[in-house]
Enzyme design. Structure first.
Site, PDB file in Angstrom:
ATOM      1  N   MET A  59       0.837  -1.200   0.000  1.00 20.37           N
ATOM      2  CA  MET A  59       0.000   0.000   0.000  1.00 20.37           C
ATOM      3  C   MET A  59       0.876   1.255   0.000  1.00 20.37           C
ATOM      4  O   MET A  59       0.404   2.345   0.324  1.00 20.37           O
ATOM      5  CB  MET A  59      -0.946  -0.013   1.202  1.00 20.37           C
ATOM      6  CG  MET A  59      -1.875  -1.229   1.182  1.00 20.37           C
ATOM      7  SD  MET A  59      -3.395  -0.994   2.093  1.00 20.37           S
ATOM      8  CE  MET A  59      -2.778  -0.715   3.725  1.00 20.37           C
TER       9      MET A  59
ATOM     10  N   GLY B  40      10.925  -2.458   5.712  1.00 19.98           N
ATOM     11  CA  GLY B  40      10.183  -3.724   5.613  1.00 19.98           C
ATOM     12  C   GLY B  40       9.802  -4.013   4.163  1.00 19.98           C
ATOM     13  O   GLY B  40      10.017  -5.121   3.654  1.00 19.98           O
ATOM     14  N   HIS B  41       9.245  -2.999   3.495  1.00 16.25           N
ATOM     15  CA  HIS B  41       8.908  -3.161   2.075  1.00 16.25           C
ATOM     16  C   HIS B  41      10.174  -3.455   1.259  1.00 16.25           C
ATOM     17  O   HIS B  41      10.164  -4.290   0.356  1.00 16.25           O
ATOM     18  CB  HIS B  41       8.277  -1.880   1.523  1.00 16.25           C
ATOM     19  CG  HIS B  41       6.965  -1.506   2.149  1.00 16.25           C
ATOM     20  ND1 HIS B  41       6.843  -0.466   3.023  1.00 16.25           N
ATOM     21  CD2 HIS B  41       5.718  -2.031   2.020  1.00 16.25           C
ATOM     22  CE1 HIS B  41       5.575  -0.353   3.413  1.00 16.25           C
ATOM     23  NE2 HIS B  41       4.865  -1.296   2.821  1.00 16.25           N
TER      24      HIS B  41
ATOM     25  N   GLN C 245      -2.585 -12.067   8.199  1.00 14.19           N
ATOM     26  CA  GLN C 245      -2.790 -11.888   6.756  1.00 14.19           C
ATOM     27  C   GLN C 245      -2.140 -13.043   5.996  1.00 14.19           C
ATOM     28  O   GLN C 245      -2.727 -13.597   5.047  1.00 14.19           O
ATOM     29  CB  GLN C 245      -2.183 -10.548   6.341  1.00 14.19           C
ATOM     30  CG  GLN C 245      -2.107 -10.310   4.856  1.00 14.19           C
ATOM     31  CD  GLN C 245      -1.712  -8.879   4.545  1.00 14.19           C
ATOM     32  OE1 GLN C 245      -2.531  -7.972   4.642  1.00 14.19           O
ATOM     33  NE2 GLN C 245      -0.463  -8.661   4.183  1.00 14.19           N
TER      34      GLN C 245
ATOM     35  N   GLN D  87     -10.175  -2.688   2.494  1.00 14.12           N
ATOM     36  CA  GLN D  87      -9.686  -3.343   3.706  1.00 14.12           C
ATOM     37  C   GLN D  87      -9.594  -2.401   4.900  1.00 14.12           C
ATOM     38  O   GLN D  87      -9.151  -2.804   5.974  1.00 14.12           O
ATOM     39  CB  GLN D  87      -8.339  -4.019   3.451  1.00 14.12           C
ATOM     40  CG  GLN D  87      -7.152  -3.086   3.307  1.00 14.12           C
ATOM     41  CD  GLN D  87      -5.923  -3.832   2.843  1.00 14.12           C
ATOM     42  OE1 GLN D  87      -5.859  -4.324   1.713  1.00 14.12           O
ATOM     43  NE2 GLN D  87      -4.929  -3.950   3.709  1.00 14.12           N
TER      44      GLN D  87
ATOM     45  N   GLY E 251       4.944  -9.993   4.363  1.00 13.07           N
ATOM     46  CA  GLY E 251       5.729  -9.819   5.582  1.00 13.07           C
ATOM     47  C   GLY E 251       5.147 -10.601   6.753  1.00 13.07           C
ATOM     48  O   GLY E 251       3.929 -10.641   6.943  1.00 13.07           O
ATOM     49  N   GLN E 252       6.047 -11.169   7.559  1.00 13.43           N
ATOM     50  CA  GLN E 252       5.641 -11.847   8.804  1.00 13.43           C
ATOM     51  C   GLN E 252       4.974 -10.859   9.767  1.00 13.43           C
ATOM     52  O   GLN E 252       4.184 -11.241  10.615  1.00 13.43           O
ATOM     53  CB  GLN E 252       6.887 -12.485   9.445  1.00 13.43           C
ATOM     54  CG  GLN E 252       6.686 -13.077  10.826  1.00 13.43           C
ATOM     55  CD  GLN E 252       5.755 -14.278  10.820  1.00 13.43           C
ATOM     56  OE1 GLN E 252       5.628 -14.960   9.806  1.00 13.43           O
ATOM     57  NE2 GLN E 252       5.077 -14.521  11.939  1.00 13.43           N
TER      58      GLN E 252
ATOM     59  N   VAL F  13      11.044  -6.588   9.754  1.00 17.79           N
ATOM     60  CA  VAL F  13      12.168  -5.654   9.881  1.00 17.79           C
ATOM     61  C   VAL F  13      11.814  -4.651  10.980  1.00 17.79           C
ATOM     62  O   VAL F  13      10.693  -4.136  11.018  1.00 17.79           O
ATOM     63  CB  VAL F  13      12.446  -4.932   8.546  1.00 17.79           C
ATOM     64  CG1 VAL F  13      13.599  -3.947   8.696  1.00 17.79           C
ATOM     65  CG2 VAL F  13      12.739  -5.943   7.445  1.00 17.79           C
TER      66      VAL F  13
ATOM     67  N   SER G 259       4.137   1.643   8.065  1.00 21.65           N
ATOM     68  CA  SER G 259       3.837   2.932   7.421  1.00 21.65           C
ATOM     69  C   SER G 259       3.136   3.861   8.399  1.00 21.65           C
ATOM     70  O   SER G 259       3.171   5.076   8.248  1.00 21.65           O
ATOM     71  CB  SER G 259       2.962   2.710   6.188  1.00 21.65           C
ATOM     72  OG  SER G 259       3.582   1.808   5.305  1.00 21.65           O
TER      73      SER G 259
HETATM   74  P1  AMP Z   1       1.596  -2.670   3.557  1.00 22.39           P
HETATM   75  O1  AMP Z   1       2.090  -1.682   2.547  1.00 22.39           O
HETATM   76  O2  AMP Z   1       1.630  -2.141   4.961  1.00 22.39           O
HETATM   77  O3  AMP Z   1       0.290  -3.312   3.171  1.00 22.39           O
HETATM   78  O4  AMP Z   1       2.660  -3.834   3.568  1.00 22.39           O
HETATM   79  C1  AMP Z   1       3.026  -4.494   2.381  1.00 22.39           C
HETATM   80  C2  AMP Z   1       3.780  -5.736   2.726  1.00 22.39           C
HETATM   81  O5  AMP Z   1       4.920  -5.395   3.495  1.00 22.39           O
HETATM   82  C3  AMP Z   1       2.941  -6.712   3.583  1.00 22.39           C
HETATM   83  O6  AMP Z   1       3.171  -8.033   3.134  1.00 22.39           O
HETATM   84  C4  AMP Z   1       3.496  -6.492   4.955  1.00 22.39           C
HETATM   85  O7  AMP Z   1       3.380  -7.629   5.788  1.00 22.39           O
HETATM   86  C5  AMP Z   1       4.938  -6.190   4.658  1.00 22.39           C
HETATM   87  N1  AMP Z   1       5.541  -5.463   5.782  1.00 22.39           N
HETATM   88  C6  AMP Z   1       5.030  -4.382   6.430  1.00 22.39           C
HETATM   89  N2  AMP Z   1       5.828  -4.022   7.453  1.00 22.39           N
HETATM   90  C7  AMP Z   1       6.856  -4.908   7.465  1.00 22.39           C
HETATM   91  C8  AMP Z   1       8.011  -5.081   8.282  1.00 22.39           C
HETATM   92  N3  AMP Z   1       8.274  -4.264   9.309  1.00 22.39           N
HETATM   93  N4  AMP Z   1       8.859  -6.102   7.994  1.00 22.39           N
HETATM   94  C9  AMP Z   1       8.601  -6.937   6.951  1.00 22.39           C
HETATM   95  N5  AMP Z   1       7.531  -6.825   6.141  1.00 22.39           N
HETATM   96  C10 AMP Z   1       6.672  -5.830   6.393  1.00 22.39           C
END
Ligand code: AMP
Length: 296
Positions: free
Chosen positions: A30, A36-37, A154, A61, A148-149, A177, A187
């Site tokens: 998103m 993390g991304h 999810q 969502q 991401g874990q 991360v 985010s």
């Molecule tokens: P989002 O943009 O928040 O929907 O996240 C996109 C992807 O990045 C999802 O698969 C999240 O689980 C993953 N993600 C978000 N934060 C982290 C993090 N701190 N470490 C690893 N993956 C992450």
């Protein structure tokens, strides 16, 4: 890196890549990229020939209009990050492209979607996630998709969807991360003010306390939960939930024996944060645990 905004163009692009024998990796996001991304994109870059990152703030969502409106957006900076990491395609469709007039279908994983995050955010949350991810899988047709874990539930819900609907895609899960003090990257962290940022470490401290207790041989779920709660108290952070569950079924774990997920959600000021840690025990030993900073 090219930016694609329509489903038709995206589908044609990956169909051509597939015909050329290229392995396609998809990283659904998103936006508002952080480390993390970046880790997900690096994992995709290493294992795949064609890396597609989708950037779509999925209205379906969000359970709170305010959260959707306040969600950080930074496409230009995100595009620069993705290009720098060697991503081939940024797929950034408009909401009308994803949900045209007349859209009426929802993909819903029963049971798993109703507990913890599902209970707090409402039944629409995971249906929104599953519906958009199913659409992305159809449009991009990836061989592998990276998640991401950090969003452990999810991952469990999407694994169920992929298995139940026979979707020909492999899901890869990338470890969470963290900031140097243990706070999981999110985010939403940019919304924390300085005082809230200090208190936000309560979630990872809870996980570290659970780990210490498991490592010391504690196996009783209620005792482990109490240890984790005790570690949050000094930060004046009350969890919405703090639970020990099976990482696949999300059913409660009363006595740890094998794999256990400790999951926590809490509001710090107006910002809702989640975190989790997956532990593996073998008899009296803690055989696998994530790296979480234990001290300030
Ligand atoms: P989002 O943009 O928040 O929907 O996240 C996109 C992807 O990045 C999802 O698969 C999240 O689980 C993953 N993600 C978000 N934060 C982290 C993090 N701190 N470490 C690893 N993956 C992450």
């Amino acid at each position: 890196m090219i930016t694609i905004r329509t489903k038709a163009e995206m589908h044609a692009h990956t169909a051509a890549a597939r015909a050329a024998g290229r392995r396609i990796g998809l990283v659904p996001t998103m936006g508002a990229f952080h480390a993390g991304h970046h880790a997900l994109m690096r994992a995709a870059r290493e294992a795949c020939d064609e890396v597609v990152v989708s950037l779509f703030v999925n209205p379906a969502q969000f359970d709170e209009a305010g959260d959707l409106a306040a969600y950080p957006r930074s496409e230009e900076r995100d595009a620069a990050d993705a290009a720098g990491l060697g991503v081939d395609v940024l797929f950034a469709p408009a909401p009308e492209e994803v949900y045209p007039a007349g859209f009426a279908t929802r993909v819903r994983v029963e049971g798993l979607s109703d507990v913890l995050e599902g209970a707090e955010r409402g039944p629409g949350h995971f249906a929104g996630v599953c519906t958009v991810v199913a659409k992305l899988f159809n449009v991009v047709a990836p061989d592998v998709a990276y998640f991401g874990q950090k969003d452990a539930q999810q991952v469990a819900v999407l694994k169920r969807m992929v298995a139940d609907l026979d979707m020909p895609v492999v899901l890869e899960v990338v470890p969470t991360v963290r900031e140097p003090d243990g706070l999981a990257m999110s985010s939403r962290n940019v919304r924390l003010d300085a005082a809230e940022r200090e208190r936000a470490v309560a979630l990872s401290r809870a996980l570290a306390a659970a780990e210490a207790a498991i490592a010391a041989g504690e196996r009783d779920g209620a005792t482990l939960r109490a240890a984790a709660l005790g570690a949050m108290a000094p930060y004046r952070v009350e969890p919405e939930y703090l639970a020990l569950v099976d990482p696949d079924s999300f059913s409660p774990v009363d006595l740890v024996n094998g794999r256990v997920l400790v999951a926590v959600a809490a509001r710090v000021g107006d910002t809702r944060l989640i975190d989790n840690a997956l532990f593996q025990t073998h008899g009296g030993d803690l055989t696998e645990a994530p790296t979480i900073t234990k001290e300030p």
